[in-house]
Each structure stands twice: as C-alpha cells, then as structure tokens.
Design an enzyme around this catalytic site. Structure first.
Site, PDB file in Angstrom:
ATOM      1  N   HIS A 121      -2.022  -4.446   2.137  1.00 24.00           N
ATOM      2  CA  HIS A 121      -1.666  -4.384   3.554  1.00 24.00           C
ATOM      3  C   HIS A 121      -2.952  -4.062   4.340  1.00 24.00           C
ATOM      4  CE1 HIS A 121       0.144  -2.557   7.184  1.00 24.00           C
ATOM      5  NE2 HIS A 121       1.264  -3.163   6.853  1.00 24.00           N
ATOM      6  N   ASP A 198      -0.925   3.110  -2.885  1.00 25.81           N
ATOM      7  CA  ASP A 198      -0.154   2.914  -1.657  1.00 25.81           C
ATOM      8  C   ASP A 198       1.301   2.697  -2.072  1.00 25.81           C
ATOM      9  OD1 ASP A 198       1.170   1.930   0.535  1.00 25.81           O
ATOM     10  OD2 ASP A 198      -0.367   0.467   1.090  1.00 25.81           O
ATOM     11  N   GLN A 201       5.873   0.765  -0.092  1.00 30.09           N
ATOM     12  CA  GLN A 201       7.026  -0.083  -0.408  1.00 30.09           C
ATOM     13  C   GLN A 201       7.806   0.374  -1.632  1.00 30.09           C
ATOM     14  OE1 GLN A 201       8.355  -2.292   1.425  1.00 30.09           O
ATOM     15  NE2 GLN A 201       6.732  -2.539   2.936  1.00 30.09           N
ATOM     16  N   LYS A 224      10.116   4.231   5.760  1.00 29.98           N
ATOM     17  CA  LYS A 224      10.495   3.193   4.795  1.00 29.98           C
ATOM     18  C   LYS A 224      11.384   3.762   3.692  1.00 29.98           C
ATOM     19  CE  LYS A 224       6.286   0.581   5.616  1.00 29.98           C
ATOM     20  NZ  LYS A 224       6.505  -0.685   6.332  1.00 29.98           N
ATOM     21  N   CYS A 362       0.843  -8.351   8.060  1.00 29.78           N
ATOM     22  CA  CYS A 362      -0.330  -7.466   7.911  1.00 29.78           C
ATOM     23  C   CYS A 362      -1.042  -7.691   6.586  1.00 29.78           C
ATOM     24  CB  CYS A 362       0.039  -5.991   8.064  1.00 29.78           C
ATOM     25  SG  CYS A 362       0.625  -5.563   9.692  1.00 29.78           S
TER      26      CYS A 362
END
Ligand code: PMP
Length: 404
Positions: A121, A198, A201, A224, A362
C-alpha cells in the site's frame, strides 16, 4: 462454515438496519461497526468523558484507567509480552511513518538499503521511499509474479549486510495475497534485518501472535477491525523500545521542560504527544471484545470461501478476469469486466446498492507491474453472504449485456 452465521452477525451491525438493501463489499477500505463499538464510544462521552493522564479527580483517573486497559487489551489480542510495547497512533499510516522517521531515520546511512515488496500500500511505500531519498539509501522492491505472489525463495537475495529494514504487508489490500510472514521474518532475521509487518488487512480476522511471529514492528488500524476511525496501533518489540525517538513534540510526553531543553518519557508515551483519541480507544477495546467472541479461524475461512465462490461465479460472466489470483488468498478479489472502465462498472453497481471500489487502491506501482491501470475490488467480511455475491454476479451480467 456452520459456525459463522452471517445473518446473526449482520444483526449486530446497525448499518444494515438503516440500509436493508446495501451490499457492502468494500471491507478492505473500512469495515462496518457493530452496535457494541458505537455504544462504547457513545458511553464514554456520556458517562466517562474527561482528558486522561492529567486530572486528579475520579472522572479523569477513571478515563485514564479505561484508556490504559485498552492498551492491555491490544497487548493480549496480539500476544505481546508487555503492555509497554503498544503505542496508540492515528492508524497504520502514522505507525509506519513513526518507524521510518523515529527508528530507521537516525540509523540509515548513505549506501544502506530498505526492502519492501511490490504489493505494498502507498502507506508502506512512501515513508520508506522518502527516508531513503533523504539519506541517500536504496529502496529495493521484491517483485510479484503474474498470480500476485512474491517469490518467497528469492527474498534472501534482496537482503545483505546493508539492509536496515524489511517492511512487508501480511495481506495485499488489492490482490488478497496472504504472504507467509512467519517464513519471511525467519529469512530476514537470519540476515539480521528487522521486519515491520503491515497487518492493516489481516488484523481483523487472522489471529496474530507477535511472540511466535517474532516481528520487530506490527502496525494496524482500528477502523479495519470493527473499531472507530482515528486510532491505530504500533507494536514495537522490547529490543527496540529504547530506540524509539519522539516523532511529535508536545504535552503528555515529557518528564521535564525548560525553555532551552526537554527530557522525554519512555516509549510508548514519548510517541503519544498531545491529547489522544481517547473515546476511540474505548471503541477499539470494545471491538476487540467483539472479535474475541467469534472464532477468527472460522471467520477467515468463511470470508476466504466467499472470495473463492465469487471467483468461481465470475467465470460465468463472459470475459471477466481476476487480476492476480494467488493460491493463498484472503477475502479480497481484484477483477476487470471486459474492457469496460472499472469506474463505469462500479457506478453501475452503485445504482444497484452494491458498494465496491474501482481504482488503484493506493497500490499504483503494483498495478503498473500487473499491467493494468485500475481494477474493480470486492472485499468481503463476516456479514456478507453468497446470496449477495449471486446478486452482484447477476448485475455484472446485466452490465456486460448493456455494454456489449
Ligand atoms: N496498509 C494496508 C495494507 C492497507 O490496506 C491500508 C488501508 N487501506 C493501509 C496500510 C493504510 O491504513 P490507514 O489508512 O488506516 O492508515
């Protein structure tokens, strides 16, 4: 899967009472919130509202205790050893910027390098790119193949004695690729390279334990994972806590200030300058309670099953193509419908109350590598159903006929 009852889960999310016909397939952008999260934020303001860390009166000490117990909840949720590892930030983006500037910046020398993957991202790309430009270091990019996967066996080739960080996503927000992060951390550590994961998600439905994962940094956003906007988490392994320099300066992060110098509290408090998103931490804490009440392995299986079902049914829609179809895939699917522009398809779907994304998500450099400018992206959660997918397939067939 029999243990996830999407209709029961749906009843916990009031957005669906207000929009009974809404087909919400944009969960990678942000999830919906259960009533319990909304109530936790509202209850904080109506019953417990005060600023934290300052007051001596009970309303403030109680707000402080609630905020700090949110930190404890996050610590347990990701299996961290100590609550001191957890800093609250504005979200994934801020957490990554903090690590790039407060941890990496001071130790990055000309000729050093930072390694990311091609599926990052923009949030997990630009902070590293900019610090590398400032310090005359090199940004190395592990490519993706046609199916949207990293050549895991080649990752070692990108690392050397000058590599100061490997920053990589757990799940691609565009292609749904699930990266084998445990294996990646192992390879990096063999090369003495610290790793930032990261988890934007993955944090919602994938159980993550930082102790077994052994990553150096983990970052994610509350919005999220059924929590409020405006707050996120930075996990720092105890080995690096002393290396975390202040990123913003202001109140609430100092031990002593005079006009010409100041001394600062230890991590994580030195990174929480100014007034925090206090009510949002109460909301995040409640969202974690919600997640702890569902079987997250069942939940991710269920959602991956939806993605799989969608891909299967998409094959019926003439020349629709999935963009990047990794074998190990989360509940996120990028696709194209003939050569109809993704924005046109998404606009048409919107008229039928189906919410999906069109664009580069993104991840512009990734799409360039995949040879497309934009995709349609459907991303699923535990309140979605196969019936909703059937409905979208029917509408996609209609769109195709209309454009043919
Ligand atoms: N990384 C990934 C993989 C993401 O999906 C997102 C959000 N789309 C981000 C980082 C940035 O998160 P935020 O905007 O909440 O800071």
């Amino acid at each position: 899967s029999p243990m996830i009852d999407p209709n029961l889960i749906r009843s916990h999310f009031p957005i669906f009472q207000h929009h009974p016909d809404l087909v919400y397939f944009d969960n990678a952008a942000t999830t919906q919130r259960p009533q319990t999260t909304i109530d936790a934020v509202s209850k904080f303001y109506s019953q417990r509202n005060a600023n934290i860390h300052r007051g001596l009166y009970s309303l403030s000490t109680d707000a402080t205790a609630g905020y700090e117990s949110g930190r404890e909840k996050v610590k347990d949720f990701i299996g961290a050893d100590t609550v001191q590892s957890i800093a609250f930030t504005k979200g994934t983006t801020e957490s990554i910027n903090v690590v790039a500037n407060s941890f990496l910046g001071p130790r990055l020398q000309p000729g050093d390098n930072v390694v990311i993957s091609a599926m990052e991202h923009h949030s997990n790309l630009i902070p590293w790119q900019q610090i590398c430009l400032q310090k005359k270091a090199e940004l190395r990019v592990i490519p993706v193949d046609k199916s949207g996967e990293l050549g895991i066996n080649n990752i070692g080739d990108f690392l050397d004695s000058k590599t100061r960080m490997l920053a990589i996503t757990h799940i691609s927000n565009t292609l749904g690729t699930i990266n084998p992060v445990e294996r990646i951390v192992e390879i990096a550590h063999k090369n003495q390279v610290p790793v930032l994961i990261d988890a934007a998600q993955s944090i919602c439905l994938h159980p993550i334990n930082v102790d077994t994962l052994a990553c150096n940094f983990l970052v994610f956003s509350s919005h999220k994972m059924f929590g409020p906007f405006g707050v996120g988490v930075l996990y720092v392994h105890p080995d690096h806590m002393e290396d975390m320099l202040p990123y913003n300066y202001g109140g609430g992060m100092v031990t002593h200030v005079d006009f010409h110098k100041s001394s600062f509290m230890a991590y994580p408090h030195n990174l929480e300058a100014g007034t925090s998103a206090i009510a949002e931490v109460f909301g995040l804490s409640s969202a974690i309670d919600y997640l702890n009440n569902i079987d997250r392995l069942e939940a991710s299986d269920y959602v991956h099953g939806l993605a799989h079902y969608f891909k299967e049914r998409l094959a019926e829609v003439g020349t629709a193509v999935v963009v990047g179809s990794p074998e190990n895939c989360a509940g996120i699917v990028s696709f194209l419908l003939d050569d109809i522009h993704p924005h046109d398809v998404a606009t048409f779907l919107a008229e039928e109350n189906i919410a999906i994304r069109a664009g580069h998500h993104c991840t512009q450099p990734l799409l360039e590598q995949m040879g497309v400018k934009a995709t349609l992206r459907a991303s699923f959660s535990i309140y979605n159903t196969r019936e909703e997918i059937d409905h979208m397939i029917a509408v996609l067939k209609k769109i195709q006929k209309f454009w043919a």
